[in-house]
Design a protein around this motif. Structure first.
Motif, short mmCIF file in Angstrom:
data_model
loop_
_atom_site.label_atom_id
_atom_site.label_comp_id
_atom_site.label_asym_id
_atom_site.label_seq_id
_atom_site.Cartn_x
_atom_site.Cartn_y
_atom_site.Cartn_z
N LEU A 1 45.54 -20.38 8.60
CA LEU A 1 45.49 -19.06 9.45
C LEU A 1 43.87 -19.27 10.38
O LEU A 1 43.01 -19.20 10.65
N VAL A 2 44.60 -19.56 11.60
CA VAL A 2 43.70 -20.31 12.88
C VAL A 2 42.98 -18.32 13.53
O VAL A 2 44.19 -18.40 14.20
N ALA A 3 41.82 -18.53 13.80
CA ALA A 3 41.67 -17.36 13.92
C ALA A 3 42.13 -17.27 15.98
O ALA A 3 40.99 -18.62 17.04
N LEU A 4 41.78 -16.12 16.53
CA LEU A 4 42.47 -16.28 17.82
C LEU A 4 40.59 -15.89 18.67
O LEU A 4 40.14 -14.95 18.11
N ASN A 5 40.21 -16.02 19.94
CA ASN A 5 39.56 -16.10 20.29
C ASN A 5 39.73 -14.73 21.14
O ASN A 5 40.24 -14.71 22.12
N HIS A 6 39.52 -12.72 20.52
CA HIS A 6 39.40 -12.06 21.74
C HIS A 6 38.21 -12.04 22.39
O HIS A 6 38.79 -11.03 23.03
N ASP A 7 37.60 -12.46 22.82
CA ASP A 7 36.69 -12.81 24.05
C ASP A 7 37.54 -12.92 25.25
O ASP A 7 37.16 -13.29 26.11
N GLU A 8 38.68 -13.84 25.09
CA GLU A 8 39.53 -14.79 25.68
C GLU A 8 40.38 -13.59 26.56
O GLU A 8 41.13 -13.00 25.88
N PRO A 9 40.45 -13.28 27.51
CA PRO A 9 41.29 -12.52 28.19
C PRO A 9 43.27 -12.09 28.36
O PRO A 9 43.72 -11.14 28.13
N GLU A 10 43.61 -14.13 27.81
CA GLU A 10 44.28 -13.88 28.47
C GLU A 10 45.21 -13.74 26.90
O GLU A 10 46.42 -13.05 26.58
N VAL A 11 44.23 -13.79 25.96
CA VAL A 11 45.07 -13.43 24.40
C VAL A 11 44.90 -11.93 24.00
O VAL A 11 45.60 -11.18 23.77
N ALA A 12 44.37 -11.41 25.08
CA ALA A 12 44.37 -9.41 24.87
C ALA A 12 46.03 -9.57 26.16
O ALA A 12 46.42 -8.44 25.87
N ASP A 13 45.89 -10.17 26.40
CA ASP A 13 47.15 -10.24 27.36
C ASP A 13 48.62 -10.17 26.71
O ASP A 13 49.53 -9.83 26.98
N PRO B 1 35.91 -3.52 21.20
CA PRO B 1 36.43 -3.51 22.50
C PRO B 1 38.08 -4.97 22.67
O PRO B 1 38.61 -4.19 23.59
N PHE B 2 38.27 -5.24 22.09
CA PHE B 2 39.39 -5.98 21.88
C PHE B 2 40.38 -5.38 22.04
O PHE B 2 42.00 -4.71 22.93
N TRP B 3 40.05 -3.94 20.78
CA TRP B 3 41.36 -3.43 20.54
C TRP B 3 41.40 -1.94 21.58
O TRP B 3 42.56 -2.03 21.78
N ARG B 4 40.16 -1.72 22.36
CA ARG B 4 40.10 -0.85 22.97
C ARG B 4 41.49 -1.35 24.22
O ARG B 4 41.79 -0.36 24.55
N THR B 5 40.87 -2.61 25.08
CA THR B 5 41.45 -3.21 25.50
C THR B 5 43.19 -2.91 25.56
O THR B 5 44.41 -2.81 26.14
N VAL B 6 43.60 -3.52 24.40
CA VAL B 6 45.14 -3.15 24.65
C VAL B 6 45.84 -2.17 23.98
O VAL B 6 46.75 -2.07 24.67
N THR B 7 44.70 -1.78 23.20
CA THR B 7 45.31 -0.38 22.70
C THR B 7 45.93 0.87 24.22
O THR B 7 46.70 2.01 24.35
N GLY B 8 45.04 0.41 24.86
CA GLY B 8 44.07 1.05 26.59
C GLY B 8 45.94 1.17 27.56
O GLY B 8 46.79 1.99 27.75
N ARG B 9 46.08 -0.20 27.01
CA ARG B 9 47.36 -0.86 28.20
C ARG B 9 48.68 0.49 27.23
O ARG B 9 49.37 -0.19 27.93
N VAL B 10 49.16 -0.48 26.12
CA VAL B 10 50.32 -0.05 25.24
C VAL B 10 50.22 1.61 25.27
O VAL B 10 51.42 1.44 25.88
N ARG B 11 48.97 1.97 25.93
CA ARG B 11 49.64 3.69 25.69
C ARG B 11 49.82 3.97 26.46
O ARG B 11 50.70 5.04 26.63
N ALA B 12 49.20 3.32 27.52
CA ALA B 12 49.88 3.16 29.12
C ALA B 12 51.18 3.49 29.48
O ALA B 12 51.90 3.98 29.78
N ARG B 13 51.90 2.66 28.97
CA ARG B 13 53.35 2.28 28.91
C ARG B 13 54.33 3.37 27.55
O ARG B 13 55.30 3.54 27.67
N PHE B 14 53.56 3.32 26.49
CA PHE B 14 54.16 3.55 25.16
C PHE B 14 53.62 5.25 24.37
O PHE B 14 53.00 4.66 23.47
N PRO B 15 53.61 6.36 25.30
CA PRO B 15 51.95 6.96 24.64
C PRO B 15 52.51 7.66 23.14
O PRO B 15 51.63 8.61 22.83
N GLY B 16 53.80 7.26 23.27
CA GLY B 16 53.84 8.09 21.71
C GLY B 16 54.17 6.91 20.43
O GLY B 16 54.02 7.41 19.80
N ALA B 17 53.57 5.72 21.32
CA ALA B 17 53.73 4.54 19.99
C ALA B 17 52.46 5.09 19.05
O ALA B 17 51.08 5.42 19.54
#
Length: 432
Positions: A147-159, A187-203
């Motif tokens: 199980l190889v850990a992702l680098n969550h400081d890399e913006p492309e991983v958030a994308d 901070p990674f979760w904040r970035t991702v959840t903000g983007r997801v919720r912008a498109r799917f506020p009910g998720a």
């Protein structure tokens, strides 16, 4: 009120439930449409009182599903994307929402981006997606080499994670369980959840958090909820030790969490010894379920727990097999010994649905000894009182001021007095 606050989830680990192979199929092998078998269990789920199907990993993986190699492809051991979409449609037709399990902290070694890094090293296009470790290796999840850990400081991983989550939300899923959320920076979760919720506020976005500051994953990470492992532990531990002070303390802590968010509550899941095996005294199974169904939270029932399945998790290769067994094709083929506990689930989930405000209810402990606990939930003219007796002999306790009527359980409510048989319980509701 968000739809999730009406949810009672039935949690399924699909690879085990359907009897899939332990290893990924050979590349040339045709997909096996095992997900279609779950459609035959949707009526069972609804009859139980649930309205959500929380699926464990369904994406292409190397072995157990948490070593994902392609988040956009259904694991061929379970079928194809069309099989998953058909299941979502069939569930929706019964008013059942589907939750997917997203493994975004780590990936399997066969994940194409990591395979490229393994071949080309620092020259790889994806070198920044992973964190180097001493000796030319890469960081892994809690020492698991596969199980190889992702680098969550890399913006492309958030994308990438955002793209995966929105891809399946577009196809009808209602939300995500985020595996090992505790290992991912907030901070990674904040970035991702903000983007997801912008498109799917009910998720509904729920994170697996075993320890730490639960509320911070909501306030800082942008999640809707997290797993309430602290309460899970207190339920079985306090009953086993006949030390209900531990449970009372956990309920106090649970109240504090409810000030910020609605926790995801459970007494079993695919990662822990089944509650029927965890409890020393089988009579306490009823107590555990009563607690789950009468406190604040968004509850889940792990498939098989409603039938009092047994199974012990072991820390070894294959140590999860006993808690992730294959199920029969038809619910009618289940062994009959679990039927009484299934009916109790129906009764208590039904009680919870008749008192929907319980999802946010704070509890107040009014009687507490090592073996007797009485707590109330709710306020004003909407309230319930729950009395538990963990002792081998009968017990009595007082209820708070109010006009109480017996609502469930083998105990008796006599005015403001509750009389409990050995290892008994009772639920009282305020008379209107």
């Amino acid at each position: 009120m968000h739809w999730s606050e009406h949810a009672v989830w039935w949690h399924v680990y699909p690879l085990g439930f359907t009897g899939a192979e332990r290893q990924a199929l050979p590349p040339a092998a045709p997909p096996v449409p095992r997900l279609s078998r779950l459609a035959d269990w949707l009526d069972y789920l609804v009859a139980l009182g649930c309205n959500g199907l929380a699926l464990g990993p369904v994406f292409a993986a190397e072995t157990h599903g948490y070593d994902t190699v392609d988040h956009f492809r259904v694991d061929p051991r379970l079928g194809t994307e069309q099989d998953l979409l058909r299941l979502i449609e069939q569930a929706s037709g019964r008013g059942v929402r589907v939750l997917l399990d997203g493994v975004f902290n780590h990936v399997g070694r066969g994940f194409p981006a990591f395979a490229d890094v393994a071949e080309h090293g620092p020259r790889s296009r994806y070198a920044s997606w992973f964190r180097p470790a001493p000796g030319g290796a890469y960081e892994t999840f809690e020492g698991h080499d596969r199980l190889v850990a992702l680098n969550h400081d890399e913006p492309e991983v958030a994308d990438y994670v955002t793209e995966v989550m929105t891809h399946w939300l577009e196809r009808g899923v209602a939300g995500w369980r985020l595996d090992a959320a505790y290992a991912v920076p907030l901070p990674f979760w904040r970035t991702v959840t903000g983007r997801v919720r912008a498109r799917f506020p009910g998720a509904w976005l729920m994170g697996e958090v075993i320890h730490g500051d639960y509320a911070s994953y909501v306030t800082e990470g942008g999640l809707d909820s997290v797993t309430q492992y602290e309460l899970w532990k207190a339920i079985w531990s306090s009953l086993n030790d006949r030390n209900l002070f531990e449970l009372a303390w956990a309920l106090k802590r649970h109240n504090a969490l409810l000030e910020t968010f609605t926790p995801h509550t459970f007494i079993g899941n695919h990662d822990v010894t089944r509650i029927a095996s965890r409890l020393h005294d089988p009579r306490h199974l009823e107590h555990a379920l009563v607690i789950l169904c009468t406190i604040g939270g968004i509850p889940a029932i792990y498939s098989g727990d409603e039938q009092a399945f047994r199974g012990i998790k072991e820390e070894r290769a294959g140590g999860d097999d006993a808690i992730r067994p294959a199920f029969p094709d038809d619910p009618a083929d289940l062994a009959g010994h679990g039927r009484p506990y299934y009916r109790l689930h129906q009764d208590l989930i039904g009680f919870r649905r008749r008192h929907p405000w319980l999802v946010r209810a704070r509890t107040t402990v009014t009687t507490l000894t090592n073996t007797v606990l009485v707590y109330t939930a709710g306020e004003g003219d909407e309230g319930v009182a729950v009395a538990l007796n963990a002792a081998d002999g009968p017990a009595e306790a007082d209820l708070p001021a109010g006009e109480w009527r017996h609502a469930a359980g083998p105990g008796r409510v006599e005015g403001r007095r509750v009389v409990l048989p050995a290892a008994g319980w009772a639920i009282a509701a305020l008379a209107r």
